[in-house]
Write a protein that holds these residues in place. Structure first.
Motif, PDB file in Angstrom:
ATOM      1  N   VAL A   1     -39.649  42.296 -41.543  1.00 39.33           N
ATOM      2  CA  VAL A   1     -40.926  42.315 -40.827  1.00 39.33           C
ATOM      3  C   VAL A   1     -40.805  43.263 -39.636  1.00 39.33           C
ATOM      4  O   VAL A   1     -39.706  43.577 -39.175  1.00 39.33           O
ATOM      5  N   GLN A   2     -41.964  43.715 -39.150  1.00 37.96           N
ATOM      6  CA  GLN A   2     -41.992  44.616 -38.015  1.00 37.96           C
ATOM      7  C   GLN A   2     -42.068  43.822 -36.719  1.00 37.96           C
ATOM      8  O   GLN A   2     -43.013  43.099 -36.489  1.00 37.96           O
ATOM      9  N   GLY A   3     -41.048  43.954 -35.878  1.00 40.20           N
ATOM     10  CA  GLY A   3     -41.107  43.346 -34.561  1.00 40.20           C
ATOM     11  C   GLY A   3     -41.542  44.377 -33.537  1.00 40.20           C
ATOM     12  O   GLY A   3     -41.835  45.530 -33.890  1.00 40.20           O
ATOM     13  N   LEU A   4     -41.567  43.971 -32.290  1.00 43.68           N
ATOM     14  CA  LEU A   4     -41.984  44.891 -31.232  1.00 43.68           C
ATOM     15  C   LEU A   4     -41.042  46.095 -31.139  1.00 43.68           C
ATOM     16  O   LEU A   4     -41.466  47.220 -30.930  1.00 43.68           O
TER      17      LEU A   4
ATOM     18  N   PRO B   1     -37.249  39.657 -27.557  1.00 45.06           N
ATOM     19  CA  PRO B   1     -37.567  41.079 -27.395  1.00 45.06           C
ATOM     20  C   PRO B   1     -38.489  41.599 -28.493  1.00 45.06           C
ATOM     21  O   PRO B   1     -39.268  42.501 -28.271  1.00 45.06           O
ATOM     22  N   ASN B   2     -38.396  40.990 -29.679  1.00 46.54           N
ATOM     23  CA  ASN B   2     -39.235  41.446 -30.783  1.00 46.54           C
ATOM     24  C   ASN B   2     -40.525  40.646 -30.918  1.00 46.54           C
ATOM     25  O   ASN B   2     -41.325  40.909 -31.808  1.00 46.54           O
ATOM     26  N   LYS B   3     -40.679  39.635 -30.068  1.00 43.56           N
ATOM     27  CA  LYS B   3     -41.868  38.775 -30.092  1.00 43.56           C
ATOM     28  C   LYS B   3     -42.054  38.084 -31.439  1.00 43.56           C
ATOM     29  O   LYS B   3     -43.161  37.845 -31.894  1.00 43.56           O
TER      30      LYS B   3
ATOM     31  N   SER C   1     -33.388  44.920 -34.315  1.00 50.61           N
ATOM     32  CA  SER C   1     -33.121  45.919 -33.297  1.00 50.61           C
ATOM     33  C   SER C   1     -33.518  45.342 -31.947  1.00 50.61           C
ATOM     34  O   SER C   1     -34.687  45.218 -31.649  1.00 50.61           O
ATOM     35  N   SER C   2     -32.541  44.880 -31.217  1.00 49.66           N
ATOM     36  CA  SER C   2     -32.784  44.380 -29.871  1.00 49.66           C
ATOM     37  C   SER C   2     -31.485  44.547 -29.103  1.00 49.66           C
ATOM     38  O   SER C   2     -30.423  44.669 -29.700  1.00 49.66           O
ATOM     39  N   PRO C   3     -31.560  44.579 -27.765  1.00 44.31           N
ATOM     40  CA  PRO C   3     -30.353  44.889 -26.998  1.00 44.31           C
ATOM     41  C   PRO C   3     -29.198  43.919 -27.249  1.00 44.31           C
ATOM     42  O   PRO C   3     -28.056  44.326 -27.377  1.00 44.31           O
ATOM     43  N   LYS C   4     -29.489  42.625 -27.338  1.00 41.54           N
ATOM     44  CA  LYS C   4     -28.374  41.679 -27.397  1.00 41.54           C
ATOM     45  C   LYS C   4     -28.234  40.948 -28.724  1.00 41.54           C
ATOM     46  O   LYS C   4     -27.327  40.158 -28.904  1.00 41.54           O
ATOM     47  N   HIS C   5     -29.135  41.183 -29.643  1.00 37.71           N
ATOM     48  CA  HIS C   5     -29.095  40.540 -30.964  1.00 37.71           C
ATOM     49  C   HIS C   5     -29.022  39.024 -30.848  1.00 37.71           C
ATOM     50  O   HIS C   5     -28.278  38.372 -31.562  1.00 37.71           O
ATOM     51  N   LEU C   6     -29.790  38.509 -29.893  1.00 39.85           N
ATOM     52  CA  LEU C   6     -29.706  37.071 -29.657  1.00 39.85           C
ATOM     53  C   LEU C   6     -30.165  36.262 -30.853  1.00 39.85           C
ATOM     54  O   LEU C   6     -29.574  35.246 -31.167  1.00 39.85           O
TER      55      LEU C   6
END
Lengths: 170, 118, 331
Positions: free
Chosen positions: B55-58, B100-102, B77-82
Motif C-alpha cells: 500500500v502507499q503510505g505518506l 510516519p506513513n500514517k 520506507s520510514s526513518p526508524k522502521h518502527l
C-alpha cells in the motif's frame, strides 16, 4: 545570576539531549508499543522541577524535544508525539508535586502522563482512535520507568549539585 | 517512597488492568484486517490467505505480509522502521501503527464474518 | 521498611502481569493452515480439547488433504502412488490397473454425476481443460475447433470396483470435485472426533459445523465485480458453501472473458454469468453443483434448485442482475 541560570539550563538541556539520543538507539521496547521510549531524559526534568521551577523544567523539556528532533528524528510526526508526551508529563508532575507524593510518586505520574500524552497526540494526528488500545501497556510500563527515574533523580538531588558548583567557584 | 506513592502505583495498575479488560471485551479476533490511511480504509485483507500486499503510505510503499492468520508490516520506507519492528498481530487490541506513513492496520471481523467463498 | 514497600509493589506488578496473560477460557479457538490442491486451506475450530489433542487432529487433517492431493494430482507423479497423473500420462490404453479405492470412489462419484447432470459435469474432460488452461495462461491465440476436438467421452473410462481401464487417450480432471470431496471427509472426521464447531475454508470452498458462541456462522460471498469485497452474506450451521466464478482464473481477449469453467457440450468457457454460489449440506454436492449450475443456463438451474430442498443457490449474472433460488433467504 542570570548568566548562571542560562548556563545551568543549557547544561541540563545538553545532558537530557544526550540521554535521549542514547536512548533512541535502544529499540527493544518497540515490540510492545511502537515508538515507545523509556523517557530516561525525564530524570533531568524531575531534577529541574525540584531544584528550580515549572518554567525552567518546561523550557528544558521543550528545548530537548526540539534539539533531539533536529539532530536525529526530524520534525515529522514523531516530533509532535514527543512534544505532546513531554508537555503532558511536565504539567502533570508540577500539579502533583505539591501533594504528599514523594519524588518517586511524582515521577511515576510523569511517566504515566508521558504515555497518555503520546496516545492522545497519536489519536489526533492519525485521526484514528485505535491508538488508544496501547494505553494499558503504556500505563503498566510507566510504573517501572517512573520508579527508576524517581530513584535516580532523588539520588542526584541528594548530592546537592548547586552546592558543589558553588564550592568549586571558591 | 511513601504511602501515597504506593497508592498511586496501585491505582495505575488497576487502571491498566481495567482498560485492558475492557479493550479485551470489545476486541475482535477477526480474520479480516483493515488497513487505514489516516481514518480511511484503503485495503481489506483476508487473513486466511498467506499473501503479501503493498500500500502507499505518506513516505512510500508499505509492504504488508499475512502469515498464519497474523499480519505484519514487512518493509516500509520510514526513518526508524518502527512498525516493521513491531512484528505480527492478530487481534484488534494490538493494532499496528506506522506513524510516519500514517498507516494503521487493525484486525477485526468487520461484520463478524467467519469465512469468505470465492 | 523502604525495601518492604518496593517488594510489595514489585510483586503486585508481577501478579497483575501474570493475571493479564493467564487464559481463563476453557473453550479455545484453534486454527491451522495447509497448502494442498493449489490452494490455502484453513481449518478453524472451537474445542475444549487441549493443544496436543487438537494438534494430533490437525495432523490427521494434514494427512487427509495430502494423500488426496497426491491421488488427484494430474500434473505430478509420486513414488509408489497410482494417481490421476499416472492414469492420464503413464497408463497405456486398454491396460487394466488396480487403483486405490479412495481414488476409485471419487471417479465413480464423478461418473454418477455425469449421468445425473446429463453430461454437463464431466470428470473425463481433462483433454479439453488442458487446451483451455494453456490458452488462459498464454492468452494470445484462441484455440480453433480442431484444437478443441479432443476426446472427452466418459465411456472411454471403465471402472469396475478398483479396476480402471481407459481408451482413446481419455484424461481425467478431478479439479471440480476433489476439494469439495476431501473437505467433506475432513468435516466428517472432525465431527467423529467430537468437534462440532468448525470452519474449513479450502480456497473459498467453505464447510462449517455448528457455531458455539453465537446463532450461526457468517460466510461472505465475494463480489465478482470487486473481488476484494463481498456482495452478500449467508448465516449457516452445518452447511457447505461453494462458489464457481469467472474472476479467479481467466483471460480477457478482444473484450471477451474466457474463464476456466468449460461447458463440455459447447467445448467453450461459460460466459453468461459471473458467479454461482451453492449452499448445501455436503461439501461434495455443493462443489459439484456449483460447477454444474455455473454451466447450466440460469433459468434451468433455478428450476432445478427450486425443486431440490437440499440446495440453495444465488446467481451473480452481472452487477445489476442477481438471482436467488426460492429458499435462498438471508439478511
Amino acid at each position: 545570576m542570570k548568566t548562571k541560570r542560562i548556563t545551568t539550563i543549557s547544561m541540563l538541556t545538553a545532558i537530557s539531549v544526550v540521554i535521549a539520543i542514547i536512548e533512541s538507539y535502544f529499540t527493544f521496547l518497540n515490540g510492545i508499543v511502537p515508538g515507545l521510549k523509556l523517557g530516561l531524559a525525564n530524570i533531568i526534568i524531575v531534577f529541574a522541577l525540584y531544584n528550580y521551577d515549572f518554567k525552567t523544567s518546561l523550557l528544558i523539556s521543550v528545548m530537548r524535544v526540539i534539539i533531539v528532533s533536529l539532530v536525529r528524528t526530524g520534525f515529522g510526526l514523531n516530533f509532535f508525539f514527543s512534544l505532546g508526551g513531554a508537555i503532558f508529563s511536565i504539567v502533570a508532575m508540577s500539579l502533583v508535586k505539591k501533594t504528599k507524593l514523594s519524588i518517586v510518586g511524582v515521577s511515576v505520574v510523569g511517566s504515566v502522563f508521558h504515555g497518555i500524552g503520546q496516545v492522545l497526540v497519536g489519536s489526533i494526528i492519525l485521526n484514528n482512535h485505535y491508538v488508544i488500545y496501547y494505553l494499558p501497556y503504556l500505563l503498566l510500563l510507566s510504573i517501572p520507568t517512573g520508579v527508576l527515574i524517581g530513584i535516580i533523580a532523588k539520588r542526584i538531588l541528594s548530592y546537592d549539585i548547586l552546592k558543589l558548583m558553588n564550592n568549586e567557584k571558591k | 517512597m511513601n504511602k501515597s506513592d504506593v497508592k498511586i502505583v496501585v491505582i495505575i495498575i488497576l487502571l491498566a488492568g481495567f482498560s485492558y479488560i475492557i479493550f479485551n471485551l470489545v476486541k475482535e479476533n477477526g480474520n479480516t484486517a483493515f488497513v487505514y490511511y489516516e481514518d480511511k480504509i484503503i485495503l481489506t485483507i483476508d487473513l486466511n490467505i498467506n499473501k503479501e500486499y503493498v500500500v502507499q503510505g505518506l513516505l512510500g510503499d508499505v509492504v504488508i505480509e499475512v502469515k498464519d492468520k497474523n499480519i505484519r508490516v514487512k518493509e516500509e520506507s520510514s526513518p526508524k522502521h518502527l512498525c516493521s519492528l513491531q512484528g505480527y498481530t492478530d487481534s484488534s487490541s494490538k493494532p499496528i501503527i506506522c506513524l510516519p506513513n500514517k498507516i494503521v492496520i487493525k484486525v477485526g471481523g468487520g461484520d463478524d464474518i467467519d469465512g469468505v467463498v470465492y | 521498611m523502604k525495601k518492604k514497600v518496593y517488594i510489595i509493589v514489585l510483586s503486585i506488578i508481577l501478579i497483575c502481569l501474570i493475571l493479564l496473560f493467564v487464559d481463563k477460557n476453557t473453550y479455545k479457538e484453534y486454527s491451522k493452515d495447509f497448502y494442498y490442491m493449489d490452494t490455502y486451506i484453513n481449518v478453524k475450530l472451537n474445542s475444549i480439547k487441549n493443544k496436543s489433542e487438537v494438534d494430533a487432529i490437525f495432523e490427521d487433517i494434514d494427512y487427509l488433504y495430502s494423500s488426496y492431493h497426491k491421488l488427484t494430482d494430474r500434473y505430478t507423479s509420486y513414488d509408489g502412488i497410482i494417481n490421476v497423473y499416472y492414469l492420464n500420462e503413464v497408463l497405456p490404453d486398454g491396460q487394466e490397473v488396480i487403483i486405490d479405492e479412495r481414488l476409485a470412489d471419487i471417479i465413480s462419484l464423478g461418473i454418477e454425476y455425469y449421468n445425473k447432470t446429463d453430461g454437463l459435469f464431466n470428470i473425463a474432460a481433462g483433454n479439453l481443460i488442458e487446451v483451455w488452461k494453456e490458452f488462459i495462461d498464454e492468452c494470445n491465440f484462441l484455440p480453433d475447433d480442431s484444437d478443441l476436438n479432443v476426446n472427452i467421452d466418459i465411456n472411454d473410462i471403465i471402472l469396475e470396483k478398483d479396476t480402471y481401464v481407459k481408451n482413446n487417450n481419455i484424461k481425467l480432471d478431478l479439479g471440480a470435485v476433489a476439494k469439495g470431496y476431501v473437505t467433506e471427509l475432513v468435516g466428517n472426521y472432525l465431527e467423529d472426533s467430537g468437534i462440532y464447531s468448525y470452519v474449513i475454508n479450502a480456497g473459498g470452498n467453505v464447510k462449517v459445523g455448528k457455531a458455539y458462541d453465537k446463532e450461526s456462522f457468517v460466510i461472505g460471498i465475494t463480489d465478482p465485480s470487486n473481488p476484494s469485497t463481498i456482495f452478500t452474506k449467508v448465516n449457516v450451521n452445518n452447511k457447505s458453501v461453494v462458489t464457481s466464478g469467472n474472476y479467479q482464473r481467466y483471460c480477457v481477449l478482444d473484450n471477451i472473458n474466457y474463464n476456466h469453467i468449460i461447458n463440455p457440450k459447447t467445448r467453450y468457457p461459460v460466459s453468461d454469468k459471473m458467479a454461482v454460489t451453492v449452499v448445501g449440506n455436503s461439501s461434495t454436492i455443493s462443489d459439484i453443483y456449483s460447477t454444474y449450475l455455473y454451466i447450466l443456463p440460469v433459468e434451468d438451474g433455478l428450476e432445478l434448485v427450486n425443486s431440490n430442498p437440499d440446495i440453495e443457490a444465488i446467481w451473480y449474472i452481472d452487477e445489476k442482475t442477481i438471482v436467488r433460488s426460492d429458499n435462498f433467504n438471508y439478511e
